[in-house]
Design a protein around this motif. Structure first.
Motif, PDB file in Angstrom:
ATOM      1  N   ARG A 145     -43.054 -19.835 -10.132  1.00 13.73           N
ATOM      2  CA  ARG A 145     -42.346 -18.686  -9.573  1.00 13.73           C
ATOM      3  C   ARG A 145     -42.035 -17.655 -10.647  1.00 13.73           C
ATOM      4  O   ARG A 145     -42.208 -16.457 -10.460  1.00 13.73           O
ATOM      5  N   LYS A 162     -43.087 -13.750 -10.875  1.00 13.88           N
ATOM      6  CA  LYS A 162     -42.084 -12.682 -10.926  1.00 13.88           C
ATOM      7  C   LYS A 162     -42.313 -11.771 -12.127  1.00 13.88           C
ATOM      8  O   LYS A 162     -42.194 -10.548 -12.021  1.00 13.88           O
ATOM      9  N   ASP A 190     -28.959 -16.884 -13.102  1.00 11.84           N
ATOM     10  CA  ASP A 190     -28.107 -16.389 -12.018  1.00 11.84           C
ATOM     11  C   ASP A 190     -26.623 -16.402 -12.370  1.00 11.84           C
ATOM     12  O   ASP A 190     -25.782 -16.594 -11.496  1.00 11.84           O
ATOM     13  N   LEU A 191     -26.314 -16.224 -13.636  1.00 11.16           N
ATOM     14  CA  LEU A 191     -24.905 -16.208 -14.045  1.00 11.16           C
ATOM     15  C   LEU A 191     -24.640 -15.153 -15.113  1.00 11.16           C
ATOM     16  O   LEU A 191     -23.755 -15.318 -15.957  1.00 11.16           O
ATOM     17  N   GLU A 192     -25.402 -14.071 -15.057  1.00  9.57           N
ATOM     18  CA  GLU A 192     -25.297 -13.033 -16.087  1.00  9.57           C
ATOM     19  C   GLU A 192     -23.861 -12.588 -16.341  1.00  9.57           C
ATOM     20  O   GLU A 192     -23.434 -12.483 -17.497  1.00  9.57           O
ATOM     21  N   GLU A 241     -33.972 -13.045 -16.452  1.00 15.00           N
ATOM     22  CA  GLU A 241     -33.259 -13.715 -15.362  1.00 15.00           C
ATOM     23  C   GLU A 241     -34.177 -14.806 -14.817  1.00 15.00           C
ATOM     24  O   GLU A 241     -35.211 -14.516 -14.208  1.00 15.00           O
ATOM     25  N   GLY A 252     -33.351 -17.242 -12.655  1.00 10.02           N
ATOM     26  CA  GLY A 252     -32.978 -17.847 -11.374  1.00 10.02           C
ATOM     27  C   GLY A 252     -32.312 -19.196 -11.581  1.00 10.02           C
ATOM     28  O   GLY A 252     -32.036 -19.610 -12.708  1.00 10.02           O
ATOM     29  N   ILE A 253     -32.038 -19.861 -10.454  1.00 15.67           N
ATOM     30  CA  ILE A 253     -31.366 -21.169 -10.548  1.00 15.67           C
ATOM     31  C   ILE A 253     -32.427 -22.215 -10.867  1.00 15.67           C
ATOM     32  O   ILE A 253     -32.779 -23.059 -10.048  1.00 15.67           O
ATOM     33  N   GLY A 259     -30.510 -19.555  -2.400  1.00 18.07           N
ATOM     34  CA  GLY A 259     -30.730 -19.485  -3.844  1.00 18.07           C
ATOM     35  C   GLY A 259     -31.054 -20.862  -4.392  1.00 18.07           C
ATOM     36  O   GLY A 259     -31.906 -21.023  -5.272  1.00 18.07           O
ATOM     37  N   GLN A 270     -27.624 -14.242  -3.816  1.00 17.97           N
ATOM     38  CA  GLN A 270     -27.110 -15.211  -4.766  1.00 17.97           C
ATOM     39  C   GLN A 270     -26.249 -14.440  -5.761  1.00 17.97           C
ATOM     40  O   GLN A 270     -26.028 -13.232  -5.587  1.00 17.97           O
ATOM     41  N   ILE A 271     -25.730 -15.113  -6.764  1.00 14.23           N
ATOM     42  CA  ILE A 271     -24.682 -14.481  -7.570  1.00 14.23           C
ATOM     43  C   ILE A 271     -25.126 -13.151  -8.173  1.00 14.23           C
ATOM     44  O   ILE A 271     -24.390 -12.177  -8.156  1.00 14.23           O
ATOM     45  N   CYS A 272     -26.344 -13.109  -8.685  1.00 15.91           N
ATOM     46  CA  CYS A 272     -26.773 -11.904  -9.416  1.00 15.91           C
ATOM     47  C   CYS A 272     -27.557 -10.913  -8.554  1.00 15.91           C
ATOM     48  O   CYS A 272     -28.242 -10.040  -9.096  1.00 15.91           O
ATOM     49  N   GLU A 295     -34.579 -10.247  -5.652  1.00 20.10           N
ATOM     50  CA  GLU A 295     -34.469  -9.695  -6.996  1.00 20.10           C
ATOM     51  C   GLU A 295     -34.424 -10.798  -8.054  1.00 20.10           C
ATOM     52  O   GLU A 295     -35.031 -10.702  -9.108  1.00 20.10           O
ATOM     53  N   VAL A 296     -33.661 -11.829  -7.758  1.00 24.89           N
ATOM     54  CA  VAL A 296     -33.426 -12.851  -8.776  1.00 24.89           C
ATOM     55  C   VAL A 296     -34.652 -13.738  -8.966  1.00 24.89           C
ATOM     56  O   VAL A 296     -35.100 -13.967 -10.096  1.00 24.89           O
ATOM     57  N   MET A 297     -35.202 -14.234  -7.880  1.00 28.91           N
ATOM     58  CA  MET A 297     -36.381 -15.104  -7.999  1.00 28.91           C
ATOM     59  C   MET A 297     -37.059 -15.193  -6.637  1.00 28.91           C
ATOM     60  O   MET A 297     -36.714 -16.034  -5.799  1.00 28.91           O
ATOM     61  N   PRO A 298     -38.045 -14.321  -6.421  1.00 26.62           N
ATOM     62  CA  PRO A 298     -38.664 -14.248  -5.093  1.00 26.62           C
ATOM     63  C   PRO A 298     -39.378 -15.550  -4.730  1.00 26.62           C
ATOM     64  O   PRO A 298     -40.001 -16.179  -5.580  1.00 26.62           O
TER      65      PRO A 298
END
Lengths: 644, 644
Positions: A172, A176, A359-361, A379, A381-382, B160, B192-194, B199-202
């Motif tokens: 992934r 991205k 995911d915690l910037e 970034e 992601g989780i 997420g 999700q948080i960010c 955006e974070v992880m498609p």
């Protein structure tokens, strides 16, 4: 003379094909010989991936005479167990003589270990645990993008290996971030140790990549060297923002009739008579006895490639001094220092500092860095497993790589990924926020109380835990300047600045952080409290109480936990009483490290440990500390009881 | 009166819909109140998943008056942070009064922690780390299949969260094992948080499941309670060998206009004035002050549900006694004992012992068990993260669950999965083969030298390392009879049977294993060697050498490392000299445990530690031991130097 294929060609010439065929025969011989000589190893997968390996090395940019050439492409062997295939190929391409490999393979102290390691010239990364190689390769590929370098990254993987969850995280991410400089080769022989991949754990490998928009190629005969060349070269030359996978249908044990498609040859070697039979099939001499004789000689270490850390030229910027009497969380001090490092070093598109978060910037205070250096902020992601392994790859390019998330995810969740980075002398700066009971209301799953307990199991990582924002600032700037993996942990809450007895800053403008050196926050003769991190303010309060009661107590702050300042511990022992206080599992942290120093020095003193003795609850940090005897009152009471 | 929906109905009645709507209003109020009162927590996701939660509890088999009712269905909240949504729902269904929840939420010592925990009546599993819940649920679902029970398992996940790699491992497994008693509900709010998930992880979440042949359902409006009911009940009632996922398109912060689709409300609470505004929108009274007042009272512990271990009735079968003078690997002794346990307990389709491995059945010697109890043997593929979490779920049904693979994969790779099992008082027997340098030629990535260093960070797990096949046999039989998580580690090589000085077996037919009790293999006055595991034979050899040289040395075998026999250590200290010898990282194993005992008891003696002091190489175990000073000669020399 090593083979160099021209990727602009439409196909391989008959001469090139013939050279490759000769190489294959020699490599097959060496794969079988080496494993039979060692009595262990992985011949089956080595033979199935061999044709693709041989063509790949013919295509890529590399220099056997200068294995660390700056603009070389990188090959990561995620399937580290096919080492005989790799070593025989590297020998064909001139990295070393086959003698070194055949006499040394799998012998203690030699340069040819059972799973590939960087001590072998031409090997880029120690591997062995399946599932991590793609993430490391992604780190390299993304690092090249960040650095605007044209290098390409090729990673060899197994098909059974595709079962590992970390792989889809990396897939992934590569999609991205449009990593078209990344080529994955999957050795699709449909066999794993316990049977066919369909029996053990069915899945469609191609879908795994295509659903994430990769360029998916399938070779019906992965041993067709020309077909592989055509597919590989197209992938190598293209520039479309899409990563490539080549699923190469191969045969386990390829080339030896009685080994083909037999799962046991994943990890079984040929005995003496089967080896003879195989050599006959190959039409080569049976050299077992010759090499077996030579293996009685002492092992040669001649080829061993010493690890050289990438050279860093990092400016630390101007330290920020937070004034006495103010409160700040260490996280913010970290974020500020990281921004300072970016301002100093990431100028004019020449990026030297990278930052990764999951995911915690905001929570880890990377926002300032992100804004300043958008291209160097990543970034993930989780997907912490991927992020940690990727950080290792990225850092090996000389990018100072900060990896930040909560402690539970940066340490506990990715222990084995950090471990492989440790093997590889990577340069990841794991800066974890939210460690300890100081996490508070989010409760035990989010309270990382094992960062020392875990990082102490590595051999090459340092552990630093700052006591306040000023020390945080200096530690963060310091670690950017040194190679190697470092862990820095901090809590969540705002903290006071540590001061001297006269109220002035302890970690002032003149302070510089030195690993292995503890800080005597207070001196005293009757007892010493040894501590670090989020509980230092409580210890300082306890010190005040004890002072009022007439006790002369020293406070020793161990910001550098690995390496530990043993001399300071022994000096503390002179006081006759030591209490360790830590926001960490009481059995595996500072207390046990101090105990070891005392026991080995045969120092019989009054010694007790205070720490987290059961899982924390969900509540205010101050209350959680009370519940575990880590508040100022409890600490003072403990010291008093030890003095009485 | 709690709501009970009839799943055979075509649709919800208007009365049922109206009850659900009233429930929703009250729950929304309580979600917002509880988080604002606590000043922390996760209101946004709680509101988005609430409608599905409410309908689900109306459908399933459960009894608020008897939360541990045998034939209840199980709900696993993989998104443990939506605790306010869960607690408010459970309160609606009669598990406890809302008072308890509102006064206790996120307060130290209360029964309502920030992430869901089993102390809350109705909660089945402590969660908090994303990505593990599906595996645990799969373990429960597969356990019900093994036990021929009709119970169903529902797991709530975030969108997420789908980024975590472990999830695809669990998805594959559920498909392979045809778990049609499993329903996954994905709360698809695209945030999700960010930022947005795109955006974070498609990724395409539905493809993740459909490519693995799940029954994939998409609800365009996840808040449409009737549509959810229809989809859920169809999935619940069907019996087609296919697991179900319901991707439910919801809105973060649903129901409060200014919270909807705002990512920050994942983890931010409403301040006083916004809370008032929200209450107005809801048309309910603003009760903040009332509850805030009540929260000044001492915390109530009334609702806390004590953990009760499942009752095991396991026969240990007839111990196998391996004769003195023979050699065997502990792995084989494990396999034999496991088969014995199966023969004794897995009779007539009533299965009490389960075994899980990860593509290493032969190496971990589970073949005999597999053949005897095919239904209870589980091949999880190269998916250790999933396997470890699944083992926790399986074991919680009272199935004694053995999880076996190499140490590096059973311990180092899955530290955080084992950690969550530890939180949950699971009953996983992690029996790892291939620990230590004894792994040999496969090299450092495969040499697990941190099993103690890692397992010591838990609070509820035991660690036992047998010294020979006889002790292995007894330990394996013993652990099957006790609840709780246990780690048992063993090397790869064949070992001699430990004998007494007269040559008879030490661990003979009369021996029984006792946790916390060390074995005096030899007694002596001048020094004591404390050791365990694969190096015991070398220690015994060293003892012979020392005896020949006139030294009276004791040998203490610490098969039980957690809990440790501290009394035996102190007795050893009476000899004045202690050397610890271990095939484990020298800093984090037995040596540091012994040091702590000595330091806390203020025993100043000659004390040294021998262990693995740098990463092992790739070679014969005997040579690797020499290279780290763990062979008989080195051990004897060390003791001698301590005696001189």
């Amino acid at each position: 003379m090593t083979l160099q294929l021209t990727m602009q060609s439409k196909e391989l010439s008959s001469e090139e094909l013939s050279i490759l065929q000769q190489m294959r025969v020699r490599c097959t011989k060496n794969i079988l010989l080496s494993t039979s000589l060692a009595g262990s190893g992985h011949p089956g997968g080595s033979l199935s991936t061999l044709d693709n390996l041989l063509v790949t090395y013919g295509c890529i940019k590399h220099d056997p005479d200068n294995p660390s050439m700056e603009d070389r492409d990188r090959i990561i062997m995620s399937i580290g167990h096919v080492s005989p295939g790799v070593y025989s190929t590297l020998s064909e391409y001139g990295y070393f003589n086959e003698d070194a490999f055949l006499t040394g393979f799998r012998r203690t102290g030699s340069g040819f270990p059972g799973h590939v390691e960087r001590i072998v010239p031409g090997v880029e990364w120690d591997t062995g645990n399946l599932g991590q190689g793609l993430s490391t390769a992604v780190g390299l590929a993304h690092g090249f993008k960040i650095q605007n370098r044209p290098n390409q990254v090729i990673v060899f993987m197994g098909d059974g290996e595709q079962q590992k969850g970390q792989i889809i995280e990396a897939i992934r991410f590569a999609s991205k971030y449009k990593l078209d400089n990344l080529i994955v080769v999957v050795d699709r022989n449909h066999l794993q140790i316990c049977g066919t991949t369909e029996e053990v754990m069915p899945q469609s490998i191609r879908s795994l990549y295509s659903m994430n928009n990769w360029d998916v190629n399938y070779l019906e005969d992965g041993h067709d060297r020309n077909a592989y060349f055509q597919t590989f070269s197209r992938a190598y030359l293209k520039n479309d923002g899409v990563p490539t996978v080549i699923v190469s249908r191969t045969t386990m044990g390829k080339g030896i009739s009685f080994m083909e498609n037999i799962a046991k040859y994943h990890g079984s070697t040929l005995d003496r008579s089967l080896l003879s039979k195989a050599m006959q099939e190959l039409g080569v001499e049976d050299e077992f006895d010759k090499w077996n004789g030579l293996r009685q000689d002492p092992v040669s270490t001649e080829t061993i490639q010493e690890y050289v850390a990438p050279k860093l030229e990092i400016g630390t910027g101007t330290p920020i001094v937070y004034e006495a009497g103010t409160m700040l969380d260490n996280r913010s001090a970290y974020g500020n220092a990281l921004l300072g490092l970016a301002e100093e070093n990431n100028a004019n598109g020449d990026l030297k500092i990278a930052g990764i978060s999951c995911d915690l910037e905001g929570s880890v205070k990377m926002g300032g860095f992100h804004k300043h250096s958008p291209k160097a902020y990543i970034e993930a992601g989780i997907q912490e497993h991927h992020a940690a392994s990727m950080a290792g790859g990225l850092s090996s390019l000389g990018l100072v790589t900060f990896f930040s998330t909560f402690g539970a995810f940066a340490v506990s969740e990715v222990y084995n990924q950090n471990r492989l980075n440790d093997f590889n002398h990577a340069g990841v700066k794991v800066v974890a926020t939210h460690v300890g009971l100081d996490v508070g209301e989010d409760g035990p799953t989010h309270q990382c109380i094992d960062y020392l307990g875990l990082f102490r199991n590595y051999y090459r990582s340092s552990v630093f835990i700052p006591a306040d924002p000023n020390q945080t600032d200096r530690i963060v700037r310091y670690i950017a300047t040194v190679p190697g993996n470092v862990f820095v942990g901090m809590g969540r809450s705002k903290m006071p600045m540590i001061t001297k007895e006269d109220g002035s800053l302890f970690f002032d403008a003149d302070y510089t952080f030195k690993p292995g050196k503890a800080d005597w926050l207070r001196t005293g003769d009757d007892a010493t409290i040894i501590t670090f991190g989020a509980v230092v303010p409580a210890v300082m309060e306890a010190w005040e109480m004890l002072k009022k009661d007439g006790h002369s107590v020293a406070v020793l702050n161990m910001a550098s936990l690995v390496p530990l300042d043993s001399a300071a511990v022994l000096k503390a022992a002179d006081s006759g009483v030591i209490l360790t206080v830590e926001d960490h599992h009481v059995e595996t942290g500072l207390g046990s490290m101090v105990a070891t120093v005392l026991a080995e020095a045969a120092r019989a003193i009054r010694f007790k440990r205070a720490g987290v003795s059961h899982y924390g609850g969900s509540g205010k940090p101050s209350e959680l500390y009370v519940s575990q005897g880590l508040d100022a009152d409890s600490i003072a009471a403990k010291v008093k009881s030890m003095l009485s």
